[in-house]
Design an enzyme around this catalytic site. Structure first.
Site, short mmCIF file in Angstrom:
data_model
loop_
_atom_site.label_atom_id
_atom_site.label_comp_id
_atom_site.label_asym_id
_atom_site.label_seq_id
_atom_site.Cartn_x
_atom_site.Cartn_y
_atom_site.Cartn_z
N TRP A 92 13.42 3.02 -15.67
CA TRP A 92 14.84 2.86 -15.33
C TRP A 92 15.54 2.02 -16.41
O TRP A 92 16.63 2.36 -16.86
CB TRP A 92 14.96 2.18 -13.96
CG TRP A 92 16.36 1.93 -13.51
CD1 TRP A 92 17.20 2.84 -12.92
CD2 TRP A 92 17.10 0.71 -13.62
NE1 TRP A 92 18.42 2.24 -12.66
CE2 TRP A 92 18.37 0.93 -13.07
CE3 TRP A 92 16.80 -0.57 -14.11
CZ2 TRP A 92 19.35 -0.06 -13.01
CZ3 TRP A 92 17.77 -1.55 -14.06
CH2 TRP A 92 19.02 -1.30 -13.51
N ARG A 102 6.57 5.92 -2.14
CA ARG A 102 6.43 5.66 -3.58
C ARG A 102 7.66 6.21 -4.29
O ARG A 102 8.04 7.36 -4.10
CB ARG A 102 5.17 6.30 -4.17
CG ARG A 102 5.03 5.93 -5.65
CD ARG A 102 3.73 6.40 -6.25
NE ARG A 102 3.61 5.83 -7.60
CZ ARG A 102 2.47 5.50 -8.19
NH1 ARG A 102 1.33 5.68 -7.56
NH2 ARG A 102 2.45 5.00 -9.41
N ASP A 142 7.83 1.76 -7.87
CA ASP A 142 7.52 2.27 -9.21
C ASP A 142 8.80 2.70 -9.93
O ASP A 142 9.75 3.16 -9.31
CB ASP A 142 6.56 3.47 -9.07
CG ASP A 142 5.87 3.79 -10.38
OD1 ASP A 142 5.97 2.99 -11.33
OD2 ASP A 142 5.22 4.85 -10.46
N ASN A 193 -2.45 -4.00 -13.43
CA ASN A 193 -1.25 -4.47 -14.15
C ASN A 193 -1.56 -5.62 -15.12
O ASN A 193 -0.79 -5.89 -16.04
CB ASN A 193 -0.15 -4.92 -13.17
CG ASN A 193 0.56 -3.77 -12.49
OD1 ASN A 193 1.08 -3.92 -11.38
ND2 ASN A 193 0.61 -2.60 -13.13
N ARG A 247 12.04 -3.55 -20.51
CA ARG A 247 11.41 -3.28 -19.20
C ARG A 247 11.66 -4.38 -18.17
O ARG A 247 11.84 -4.12 -16.99
CB ARG A 247 9.90 -3.07 -19.39
CG ARG A 247 9.55 -1.86 -20.23
CD ARG A 247 8.06 -1.81 -20.48
NE ARG A 247 7.32 -1.77 -19.23
CZ ARG A 247 7.13 -0.67 -18.52
NH1 ARG A 247 7.59 0.48 -18.95
NH2 ARG A 247 6.47 -0.71 -17.40
C1 FPP Z 1 6.41 -0.83 -11.22
O1 FPP Z 1 7.33 -0.37 -12.19
C2 FPP Z 1 6.71 -2.18 -10.79
C3 FPP Z 1 5.92 -3.28 -10.99
C4 FPP Z 1 4.63 -3.23 -11.68
C5 FPP Z 1 6.32 -4.61 -10.56
C6 FPP Z 1 7.12 -4.69 -9.31
C7 FPP Z 1 7.88 -5.94 -9.34
C8 FPP Z 1 9.14 -6.11 -8.89
C9 FPP Z 1 9.90 -5.08 -8.18
C10 FPP Z 1 9.84 -7.38 -9.12
C11 FPP Z 1 9.41 -8.56 -8.35
C12 FPP Z 1 8.92 -8.30 -6.98
C13 FPP Z 1 8.89 -9.15 -5.96
C14 FPP Z 1 8.16 -8.79 -4.73
C15 FPP Z 1 9.57 -10.44 -5.98
P1 FPP Z 1 6.77 0.00 -13.61
O2 FPP Z 1 6.96 -1.16 -14.52
O3 FPP Z 1 5.37 0.47 -13.49
O4 FPP Z 1 7.72 1.15 -14.03
P2 FPP Z 1 7.37 2.38 -14.99
O5 FPP Z 1 6.35 3.22 -14.25
O6 FPP Z 1 8.66 3.05 -15.15
O7 FPP Z 1 6.81 1.82 -16.25
#
Ligand code: FPP
Length: 259
Positions: free
Chosen positions: A32, A195, A27, A75, A40
């Site tokens: 970030w 997490r 997360d 998502n 994003r």
């Molecule tokens: C959560 O951060 C992350 C995701 C919904 C996607 C995770 C994907 C990756 C790390 C890239 C690809 C992965 C693989 C396995 C190849 P967020 O977008 O919810 O962050 P935020 O809470 O700050 O909005």
């Protein structure tokens, strides 16, 4: 330099007490990136580096299963542009990382509503899962279009079908039979769930499987999470007392009588 970056956790880890299965809620990619005035998707792209770090770190230590929450059923409700960018990133990463998987003896696996993914992603997943199926050092599972409640509902439907057709009796609907109908039926339950990004929730991830899982939360955003952070989480896990509903005294007696 902070003291945190000086401590190296690898040598503190007890190789005999490794968690067999680690699950991670990755997360904080979006926050970030936004903190740096970037889009994003820049965060998701940098999140891939952290995926490589933890996959290699787990394989290096001898962790047998690593499960990553890469895309939840919820998502899909994100802006269309972000969903497509994430799908494209997944597609590119799966294809690109095959060498890293082979080099580290990692088998790729996927759980979730895989049929809802774009055809190109399904094809890439199938190909890499097939190519890595004989690797035995570690299983890397991507939870994609995954939701734990849906997984449990599906298990309930399958058991109801089996009951209706006379394959099982009511009494056979047990905790172990439910586990046997989950996507994770061939894996042990995770012992450690991490997490990132300071959020303290499980968010519909492995709800049944996490009944006795140790939870570890870190303030770091996912793109900042590195191998040493993983080792720190494992070290923290190893210093906890896992009682499974028993008393501390019983656990200590068990440990002594085991020798
Ligand atoms: C959560 O951060 C992350 C995701 C919904 C996607 C995770 C994907 C990756 C790390 C890239 C690809 C992965 C693989 C396995 C190849 P967020 O977008 O919810 O962050 P935020 O809470 O700050 O909005």
């Amino acid at each position: 330099m902070s003291t945190e970056s000086i401590i190296s956790y690898k040598e503190k880890i007890d190789a005999a007490k490794l968690p067999q299965h680690i699950a991670i809620i990755m997360d904080g990619n979006g926050r970030w990136a936004e903190a740096q005035g970037k889009h994003r998707i820049f965060g998701h792209r940098n999140g891939v580096k952290a995926v490589r770090e933890v996959a290699e770190g787990c394989a290096e230590l001898g962790v047998k299963y690593l499960t990553l929450y890469a895309f939840s059923t919820e998502n899909w409700n994100r802006p269309k542009q972000e969903v497509s960018a994430l799908m494209e990133l997944l597609f590119l990463t799966i294809g690109r990382e095959i060498k890293t998987l082979q080099k580290n003896g990692i088998r790729l696996n996927a759980i979730g509503n895989i049929h809802t993914l774009p055809a190109s992603n399904r094809k890439a997943l199938q190909e890499v899962m097939e190519a890595t199926k004989h690797n035995t050092r570690m299983t890397l599972t991507l939870a994609l279009s995954y939701g734990s409640r849906e997984e449990l509902a599906e298990a309930a439907r399958q058991l109801a079908e089996d009951y209706k057709s006379g394959k099982i009796t009511l009494e056979e609907i047990s905790a172990s039979n439910i586990s046997a109908h989950l996507y994770t039926k061939d894996m042990p339950d995770p012992e450690l769930m991490i997490r990132t990004s300071g959020e303290h929730r499980i968010s519909n991830f492995l709800l049944w499987q996490a009944a006795y899982t140790e939870l570890y939360f870190t303030e770091k955003f996912w793109p900042e999470f590195n191998r040493n952070d993983l080792f720190e989480a494992i070290y923290d896990f190893q210093n906890r007392e896992r009682r499974f509903g028993k008393t501390s005294e019983q656990i200590h007696q068990q440990t002594t009588t085991n020798y």
